[in-house]
Design a protein around this motif. Sequence first.
Motif, PDB file in Angstrom:
ATOM      1  N   ALA A   1      -5.617 -51.550 -48.100  1.00 56.22           N
ATOM      2  CA  ALA A   1      -5.206 -52.043 -46.781  1.00 56.22           C
ATOM      3  C   ALA A   1      -6.008 -51.349 -45.689  1.00 56.22           C
ATOM      4  O   ALA A   1      -6.370 -50.173 -45.823  1.00 56.22           O
ATOM      5  CB  ALA A   1      -3.712 -51.807 -46.553  1.00 56.22           C
ATOM      6  N   LEU A   2      -6.277 -52.078 -44.640  1.00 63.37           N
ATOM      7  CA  LEU A   2      -6.991 -51.548 -43.476  1.00 63.37           C
ATOM      8  C   LEU A   2      -6.135 -51.781 -42.237  1.00 63.37           C
ATOM      9  O   LEU A   2      -5.738 -52.911 -41.953  1.00 63.37           O
ATOM     10  CB  LEU A   2      -8.341 -52.253 -43.316  1.00 63.37           C
ATOM     11  CG  LEU A   2      -9.120 -51.959 -42.024  1.00 63.37           C
ATOM     12  CD1 LEU A   2      -9.481 -50.479 -41.922  1.00 63.37           C
ATOM     13  CD2 LEU A   2     -10.375 -52.830 -41.947  1.00 63.37           C
ATOM     14  N   LEU A   3      -5.832 -50.700 -41.530  1.00 62.78           N
ATOM     15  CA  LEU A   3      -5.083 -50.762 -40.276  1.00 62.78           C
ATOM     16  C   LEU A   3      -6.007 -50.363 -39.145  1.00 62.78           C
ATOM     17  O   LEU A   3      -6.585 -49.273 -39.162  1.00 62.78           O
ATOM     18  CB  LEU A   3      -3.877 -49.823 -40.319  1.00 62.78           C
ATOM     19  CG  LEU A   3      -3.162 -49.538 -38.993  1.00 62.78           C
ATOM     20  CD1 LEU A   3      -2.558 -50.809 -38.410  1.00 62.78           C
ATOM     21  CD2 LEU A   3      -2.100 -48.459 -39.174  1.00 62.78           C
ATOM     22  N   VAL A   4      -6.186 -51.247 -38.171  1.00 63.78           N
ATOM     23  CA  VAL A   4      -6.963 -50.956 -36.967  1.00 63.78           C
ATOM     24  C   VAL A   4      -5.988 -50.925 -35.791  1.00 63.78           C
ATOM     25  O   VAL A   4      -5.207 -51.868 -35.605  1.00 63.78           O
ATOM     26  CB  VAL A   4      -8.063 -52.012 -36.726  1.00 63.78           C
ATOM     27  CG1 VAL A   4      -8.831 -51.696 -35.452  1.00 63.78           C
ATOM     28  CG2 VAL A   4      -9.014 -52.067 -37.917  1.00 63.78           C
ATOM     29  N   ILE A   5      -5.997 -49.833 -35.029  1.00 60.97           N
ATOM     30  CA  ILE A   5      -5.116 -49.735 -33.859  1.00 60.97           C
ATOM     31  C   ILE A   5      -5.954 -49.479 -32.615  1.00 60.97           C
ATOM     32  O   ILE A   5      -7.062 -48.939 -32.690  1.00 60.97           O
ATOM     33  CB  ILE A   5      -4.057 -48.624 -34.032  1.00 60.97           C
ATOM     34  CG1 ILE A   5      -4.722 -47.248 -34.123  1.00 60.97           C
ATOM     35  CG2 ILE A   5      -3.194 -48.887 -35.239  1.00 60.97           C
ATOM     36  CD1 ILE A   5      -3.720 -46.109 -34.113  1.00 60.97           C
ATOM     37  N   ASP A   6      -5.410 -49.886 -31.492  1.00 62.32           N
ATOM     38  CA  ASP A   6      -6.114 -49.723 -30.219  1.00 62.32           C
ATOM     39  C   ASP A   6      -5.105 -49.306 -29.148  1.00 62.32           C
ATOM     40  O   ASP A   6      -3.994 -49.861 -29.080  1.00 62.32           O
ATOM     41  CB  ASP A   6      -6.791 -51.038 -29.825  1.00 62.32           C
ATOM     42  CG  ASP A   6      -7.772 -50.836 -28.683  1.00 62.32           C
ATOM     43  OD1 ASP A   6      -8.782 -50.139 -28.886  1.00 62.32           O
ATOM     44  OD2 ASP A   6      -7.523 -51.373 -27.579  1.00 62.32           O
ATOM     45  N   VAL A   7      -5.478 -48.318 -28.351  1.00 60.04           N
ATOM     46  CA  VAL A   7      -4.612 -47.847 -27.275  1.00 60.04           C
ATOM     47  C   VAL A   7      -4.514 -48.944 -26.217  1.00 60.04           C
ATOM     48  O   VAL A   7      -5.532 -49.461 -25.735  1.00 60.04           O
ATOM     49  CB  VAL A   7      -5.154 -46.550 -26.665  1.00 60.04           C
ATOM     50  CG1 VAL A   7      -4.280 -46.114 -25.483  1.00 60.04           C
ATOM     51  CG2 VAL A   7      -5.233 -45.447 -27.720  1.00 60.04           C
ATOM     52  N   ASP A   8      -3.301 -49.317 -25.854  1.00 57.75           N
ATOM     53  CA  ASP A   8      -3.096 -50.358 -24.846  1.00 57.75           C
ATOM     54  C   ASP A   8      -3.435 -49.829 -23.455  1.00 57.75           C
ATOM     55  O   ASP A   8      -3.109 -48.686 -23.108  1.00 57.75           O
ATOM     56  CB  ASP A   8      -1.640 -50.837 -24.891  1.00 57.75           C
ATOM     57  CG  ASP A   8      -1.303 -51.537 -26.203  1.00 57.75           C
ATOM     58  OD1 ASP A   8      -2.188 -52.207 -26.759  1.00 57.75           O
ATOM     59  OD2 ASP A   8      -0.154 -51.392 -26.665  1.00 57.75           O
ATOM     60  N   ARG A   9      -4.112 -50.661 -22.661  1.00 57.24           N
ATOM     61  CA  ARG A   9      -4.434 -50.385 -21.258  1.00 57.24           C
ATOM     62  C   ARG A   9      -5.177 -49.045 -21.093  1.00 57.24           C
ATOM     63  O   ARG A   9      -4.881 -48.252 -20.204  1.00 57.24           O
ATOM     64  CB  ARG A   9      -3.157 -50.362 -20.411  1.00 57.24           C
ATOM     65  CG  ARG A   9      -2.389 -51.682 -20.395  1.00 57.24           C
ATOM     66  CD  ARG A   9      -1.213 -51.595 -19.412  1.00 57.24           C
ATOM     67  NE  ARG A   9      -0.484 -52.840 -19.345  1.00 57.24           N
ATOM     68  CZ  ARG A   9       0.558 -53.139 -20.140  1.00 57.24           C
ATOM     69  NH1 ARG A   9       0.951 -52.278 -21.058  1.00 57.24           N
ATOM     70  NH2 ARG A   9       1.179 -54.291 -20.006  1.00 57.24           N
ATOM     71  N   LEU A  10      -6.175 -48.800 -21.941  1.00 53.37           N
ATOM     72  CA  LEU A  10      -6.912 -47.533 -21.854  1.00 53.37           C
ATOM     73  C   LEU A  10      -7.686 -47.441 -20.533  1.00 53.37           C
ATOM     74  O   LEU A  10      -7.773 -46.358 -19.928  1.00 53.37           O
ATOM     75  CB  LEU A  10      -7.867 -47.392 -23.045  1.00 53.37           C
ATOM     76  CG  LEU A  10      -8.681 -46.096 -23.087  1.00 53.37           C
ATOM     77  CD1 LEU A  10      -7.770 -44.872 -23.166  1.00 53.37           C
ATOM     78  CD2 LEU A  10      -9.655 -46.108 -24.265  1.00 53.37           C
ATOM     79  N   THR A  11      -8.255 -48.557 -20.071  1.00 52.47           N
ATOM     80  CA  THR A  11      -9.000 -48.539 -18.803  1.00 52.47           C
ATOM     81  C   THR A  11      -8.081 -48.143 -17.650  1.00 52.47           C
ATOM     82  O   THR A  11      -8.445 -47.327 -16.789  1.00 52.47           O
ATOM     83  CB  THR A  11      -9.616 -49.922 -18.533  1.00 52.47           C
ATOM     84  OG1 THR A  11     -10.467 -50.281 -19.630  1.00 52.47           O
ATOM     85  CG2 THR A  11     -10.439 -49.901 -17.248  1.00 52.47           C
ATOM     86  N   TRP A  12      -6.894 -48.718 -17.648  1.00 54.37           N
ATOM     87  CA  TRP A  12      -5.922 -48.381 -16.607  1.00 54.37           C
ATOM     88  C   TRP A  12      -5.521 -46.914 -16.714  1.00 54.37           C
ATOM     89  O   TRP A  12      -5.367 -46.213 -15.699  1.00 54.37           O
ATOM     90  CB  TRP A  12      -4.700 -49.285 -16.751  1.00 54.37           C
ATOM     91  CG  TRP A  12      -3.560 -48.931 -15.836  1.00 54.37           C
ATOM     92  CD1 TRP A  12      -3.430 -49.271 -14.524  1.00 54.37           C
ATOM     93  CD2 TRP A  12      -2.405 -48.156 -16.177  1.00 54.37           C
ATOM     94  NE1 TRP A  12      -2.266 -48.758 -14.017  1.00 54.37           N
ATOM     95  CE2 TRP A  12      -1.613 -48.068 -15.012  1.00 54.37           C
ATOM     96  CE3 TRP A  12      -1.967 -47.539 -17.337  1.00 54.37           C
ATOM     97  CZ2 TRP A  12      -0.412 -47.381 -14.986  1.00 54.37           C
ATOM     98  CZ3 TRP A  12      -0.766 -46.862 -17.320  1.00 54.37           C
ATOM     99  CH2 TRP A  12       0.002 -46.788 -16.147  1.00 54.37           C
ATOM    100  N   LEU A  13      -5.391 -46.426 -17.960  1.00 56.51           N
ATOM    101  CA  LEU A  13      -5.017 -45.028 -18.172  1.00 56.51           C
ATOM    102  C   LEU A  13      -6.113 -44.096 -17.661  1.00 56.51           C
ATOM    103  O   LEU A  13      -5.841 -43.073 -17.012  1.00 56.51           O
ATOM    104  CB  LEU A  13      -4.761 -44.786 -19.667  1.00 56.51           C
ATOM    105  CG  LEU A  13      -4.199 -43.417 -20.066  1.00 56.51           C
ATOM    106  CD1 LEU A  13      -2.813 -43.232 -19.462  1.00 56.51           C
ATOM    107  CD2 LEU A  13      -4.140 -43.295 -21.584  1.00 56.51           C
ATOM    108  N   ASN A  14      -7.381 -44.454 -17.909  1.00 61.57           N
ATOM    109  CA  ASN A  14      -8.500 -43.658 -17.402  1.00 61.57           C
ATOM    110  C   ASN A  14      -8.459 -43.569 -15.879  1.00 61.57           C
ATOM    111  O   ASN A  14      -8.690 -42.505 -15.289  1.00 61.57           O
ATOM    112  CB  ASN A  14      -9.832 -44.266 -17.838  1.00 61.57           C
ATOM    113  CG  ASN A  14     -10.175 -43.950 -19.281  1.00 61.57           C
ATOM    114  OD1 ASN A  14      -9.739 -42.935 -19.804  1.00 61.57           O
ATOM    115  ND2 ASN A  14     -10.939 -44.824 -19.921  1.00 61.57           N
TER     116      ASN A  14
END
Length: 394
Positions: free
Chosen positions: A245-258
């Motif tokens: 199995a492969l799980l890919v995750i991405d931080v939501d609203r990273l640009t806004w967080l930056n």
Amino acid sequence: MTTWIAVAALVLAGLAIVLFVLAIRRLLSRQANVTETMLRRYDDRLAGFAQVLTDALATLQSSRPLATLELEEDPEPMVRALELARERTSADGAIALVTGGKGTPIVATVGLSESETNHIARMGFPDYRGARAIEVGFAGDLAAPEGETPVRSGLVMPLLPEDEAQSLLGVLTRDGSRRFSEEDVDGLAALVDKARPPISRALNLREADVVPELDMLTDLLDRQSFPEVLERELLRARLAHYPLALLVIDVDRLTWLNARIGIVAADGVLLELANRLRSVTHRLDYAFRLGGGRFAIVRPGSEGGDASKLYAAIRDELAANPIADAGAVSVSGGIAELEVRDDVDSFVARAEAALTEAKHVRRGSVVVSGAGAGRPKANGTLHEIAPGDVVLEG
């Protein structure tokens, strides 16, 4: 006088006819006996020839050169070796167990149920003490499939050289009176000699092609290592018939967080997220930072449902323990299970597509590519049950 001569002649003629008929009958009877005897002898010789031919074919079947078995060209030499081992020893099942490299266990079976595989894999590797092979017995506590008798005994020997990995190849019988012979040991040893080179190359245990590099920020494996490690694990999963199995995750609203807390602080968030990932993964997993706020986890021996539980653990950990100034950080996830048609690119593409779908549906959610519908189940799932102790579990 003439009359008596005529009568005598008729009597003699009748007697001659009777004698002739008796002679003919005797001749025919003798001929029939001769024919019957010849046919009986022919049948006996034909039966003997058939038995000789059958024995010769059986001998040829058991002793034909292993080079003709095309183990070198077989895409799954471990499974093929198990099939041949079971055939050559007339066993009911066969198992191969290998642990090497990072410690990732590889289990392949033929003719065994999940519960039987679990039990035998849990036993680990025997101490051969210099012996070519050892015979093992079972007390009958293995749960057999419905309608089958439990596995009673087996014959095991090392599959790979000791300097490569801990390993075994075993054949198993459900017949309580069966005893493996020296001929079985010789045949199994000859098979192992031929099977070792292709299996060793396929498992890539002698010399790892991949030397993973670490991401400078998070100390997880980096983006450059990702396709090479994934290709290796994809091959191993197919060789041993276990899921991946492969799980890919991405931080939501990273640009806004930056923009809100600054790039330096946002990098601190990514570093803390990497630490949280380490806390919920186990030693069989490969965790990567692919760039920005995107991470990937490769899970050997796991199906989509298990990867979904991993995502839930990450999500719950972030929700329960906010990260410093960033507060509650959410991540979206996409999961792909390895399918027959997949190569590395298509496998990753399906996980990425599932991630994109999850973000469109609702941030902070996960989508499993294909949802596992219609695909045959693998033999089992590899789980860590204690430090250094890994078994196959249904």
